[in-house]
Design a protein around this motif. Structure first.
Motif, PDB file in Angstrom:
ATOM      1  N   UNK A  31       0.802  -1.212   0.000  1.00  0.00           N
ATOM      2  CA  UNK A  31       0.000   0.000   0.000  1.00  0.00           C
ATOM      3  C   UNK A  31       0.840   1.270   0.000  1.00  0.00           C
ATOM      4  N   UNK A  32       0.365   2.259   0.755  1.00  0.00           N
ATOM      5  CA  UNK A  32       1.028   3.559   0.789  1.00  0.00           C
ATOM      6  C   UNK A  32       2.412   3.503   1.424  1.00  0.00           C
ATOM      7  N   UNK A  33       2.637   2.526   2.302  1.00  0.00           N
ATOM      8  CA  UNK A  33       3.953   2.449   2.945  1.00  0.00           C
ATOM      9  C   UNK A  33       5.042   2.125   1.938  1.00  0.00           C
ATOM     10  N   UNK A  34       4.746   1.228   1.007  1.00  0.00           N
ATOM     11  CA  UNK A  34       5.728   0.922  -0.037  1.00  0.00           C
ATOM     12  C   UNK A  34       6.061   2.178  -0.814  1.00  0.00           C
ATOM     13  N   UNK A  35       5.045   2.923  -1.198  1.00  0.00           N
ATOM     14  CA  UNK A  35       5.275   4.141  -1.976  1.00  0.00           C
ATOM     15  C   UNK A  35       6.013   5.196  -1.167  1.00  0.00           C
ATOM     16  N   UNK A  36       5.694   5.319   0.107  1.00  0.00           N
ATOM     17  CA  UNK A  36       6.395   6.293   0.948  1.00  0.00           C
ATOM     18  C   UNK A  36       7.891   6.006   0.966  1.00  0.00           C
ATOM     19  N   UNK A  37       8.247   4.742   1.176  1.00  0.00           N
ATOM     20  CA  UNK A  37       9.659   4.384   1.261  1.00  0.00           C
ATOM     21  C   UNK A  37      10.350   4.495  -0.091  1.00  0.00           C
ATOM     22  N   UNK A  38       9.671   4.066  -1.133  1.00  0.00           N
ATOM     23  CA  UNK A  38      10.253   4.170  -2.472  1.00  0.00           C
ATOM     24  C   UNK A  38      10.515   5.626  -2.844  1.00  0.00           C
ATOM     25  N   UNK A  39       9.541   6.492  -2.631  1.00  0.00           N
ATOM     26  CA  UNK A  39       9.696   7.897  -2.999  1.00  0.00           C
ATOM     27  C   UNK A  39      10.749   8.590  -2.128  1.00  0.00           C
ATOM     28  N   UNK A  40      10.919   8.111  -0.900  1.00  0.00           N
ATOM     29  CA  UNK A  40      12.001   8.625  -0.068  1.00  0.00           C
ATOM     30  C   UNK A  40      13.347   8.325  -0.722  1.00  0.00           C
ATOM     31  N   UNK A  83       8.527  -4.139 -11.929  1.00  0.00           N
ATOM     32  CA  UNK A  83       7.489  -5.151 -11.753  1.00  0.00           C
ATOM     33  C   UNK A  83       6.397  -4.746 -10.770  1.00  0.00           C
ATOM     34  N   UNK A  84       6.578  -3.616 -10.070  1.00  0.00           N
ATOM     35  CA  UNK A  84       5.501  -3.106  -9.210  1.00  0.00           C
ATOM     36  C   UNK A  84       4.234  -2.845 -10.014  1.00  0.00           C
ATOM     37  N   UNK A  85       4.384  -2.530 -11.297  1.00  0.00           N
ATOM     38  CA  UNK A  85       3.221  -2.288 -12.131  1.00  0.00           C
ATOM     39  C   UNK A  85       2.334  -3.521 -12.231  1.00  0.00           C
ATOM     40  N   UNK A  86       2.937  -4.700 -12.104  1.00  0.00           N
ATOM     41  CA  UNK A  86       2.168  -5.939 -12.217  1.00  0.00           C
ATOM     42  C   UNK A  86       1.189  -6.121 -11.066  1.00  0.00           C
ATOM     43  N   UNK A  87       1.406  -5.405  -9.966  1.00  0.00           N
ATOM     44  CA  UNK A  87       0.500  -5.487  -8.823  1.00  0.00           C
ATOM     45  C   UNK A  87      -0.720  -4.593  -8.998  1.00  0.00           C
TER      46      UNK A  87
END
Length: 377
Positions: free
Chosen positions: A221-230, A247-251
């Motif tokens: 969810x948002x936690x993955x995106x928070x860490x990635x964007x950091x 491959x995140x797009x596949x989700x």
């Protein structure tokens, strides 16, 4: 067997003076690959796949590992060599041979999977036996550049592949984790003299990839995106364009397109040879899967990303078939808008050790042959 010191001193002295430090906020390293990259991913670090060994045997050094394999105490298999080690499992003659082969085949870029291989000045607790000091790493980067190759750092921050972070892997998404991540990205940018790209990994953070760990850490969810964007922000702060395995797009396409900045260079990977409509037609039923079916749309993701305006650098591999590179380059040349493609590279996914050497060299050769067949030169 060549020692690390033999390799660093003997191979790097001819390359010239060590490089200057990173200029925060701008890329300083020479863009030797020009406007279009033809590269290969090589592995200096390898603590990125498992947190255990199937046979419960943990050698204390590369020399002990070799002796135990020779004596039959451990069997040399991929599943047994990609587990955590307290030492670098590298044969420097093999490493030099891989780098030299990239140059000989007419490619121009080397992605270096660092992991535990670099002695990050800010965090000595991440070092293992044999981790390269800043001076040693700079000398090796100078040797690579003297060959006309552009070295690019890769640090994988996916919890599926960040065992090199040691205890900080288990502190994912905490304030301490963010400090360490910022520090090692800075350290890598400094020793690479401000690279223009920085590969952040972030692939396979799924239960299918991590579920066999003794302790499984997965963001969603948002936690993955928070860490990635950091991580993206930290790479950009030091002048590098962030890259990631796509491959995140596949989700879920909608979620991906809503969150993913166009500034991030996408690396769609697909290691098969089938580019029929069966694999090029997006099938949403595989999104959100907890199994490897989530990767069913990997081939289709190349066109999806390009059509949505993302810059891409597709990655192939001889991991599954020797025909993968030829199939991908043939497909991309006719089906993908060339304005969106910033290069191609291959990832043999083998360590620089004698047992794996031929597979890596074959992967580089097969990729270069496909390049010449479909793009000339």
């Amino acid at each position: 067997m060549n020692t690390r010191r033999d390799f660093i001193v003997g191979g790097a002295c001819a390359a010239g003076a060590a490089l200057a430090g990173c200029r925060t906020g701008q890329s300083a390293a020479p863009a030797l690959a020009g406007d279009f990259a033809w590269g290969a991913l090589l592995h200096l670090g390898s603590n990125m796949w498992k947190d255990w060994t199937p046979d419960g045997v943990y050698p204390k050094s590369r020399e002990e590992e070799l002796r135990m394999v020779k004596e039959g105490k451990i069997e040399f298999k991929t599943s047994r060599i990609y587990c955590n080690r307290d030492y670098m499992s590298v044969d420097w003659t093999c490493w030099r041979g891989q780098v030299d082969r990239i140059r000989q085949e007419g490619l121009n870029m080397v992605f270096i999977d660092l992991g535990e291989a670099y002695a990050y000045p800010s965090h000595p607790e991440l070092h293992v036996k044999g981790s390269l000091s800043p001076d040693e790493m700079r000398k090796e980067l100078a040797r690579i550049r003297a060959l006309g190759l552009e070295p690019i750092p890769k640090l994988n921050f996916s919890t599926g592949h960040d065992q090199w972070l040691r205890e900080y892997h288990y502190m994912t998404s905490t304030p301490k984790y963010y400090r360490v991540v910022a520090d090692v990205i800075r350290d890598a940018c400094e020793v690479f003299d401000g690279p223009r790209y920085f590969h952040l990994g972030f692939d396979e953070e799924t239960f299918a990839a991590c579920g066999r760990r003794q302790l499984c850490v997965i963001r969603s969810g948002e936690q993955w995106w928070k860490d990635f964007l950091f991580c993206v922000g930290e790479a950009e702060r030091h002048g590098a364009r962030a890259m990631l395995w796509s491959d995140k797009i596949c989700a879920g396409r909608e979620d991906f397109f809503r969150h993913m900045p166009k500034s991030v260079l996408q690396v769609p990977w697909y290691y098969g040879k089938d580019f029929s409509e069966k694999y090029l037609t997006w099938d949403a039923k595989y999104e959100k899967s907890l199994t490897w079916d989530i990767q069913r749309n990997l081939a289709a993701s190349i066109r999806e990303l390009a059509d949505h305006g993302y810059d891409i650098m597709p990655c192939t591999s001889n991991w599954s078939t020797d025909e993968a590179a030829d199939a991908m380059l043939a497909y991309c040349r006719k089906a993908i808008d060339p304005a969106r493609v910033k290069g191609y590279f291959t990832a043999p996914w083998r360590k620089p050790v004698p047992e794996d050497q031929q597979k890596t060299l074959d992967g580089i050769r097969l990729f270069a042959e496909a390049k010449r067949r479909h793009f000339g030169k």
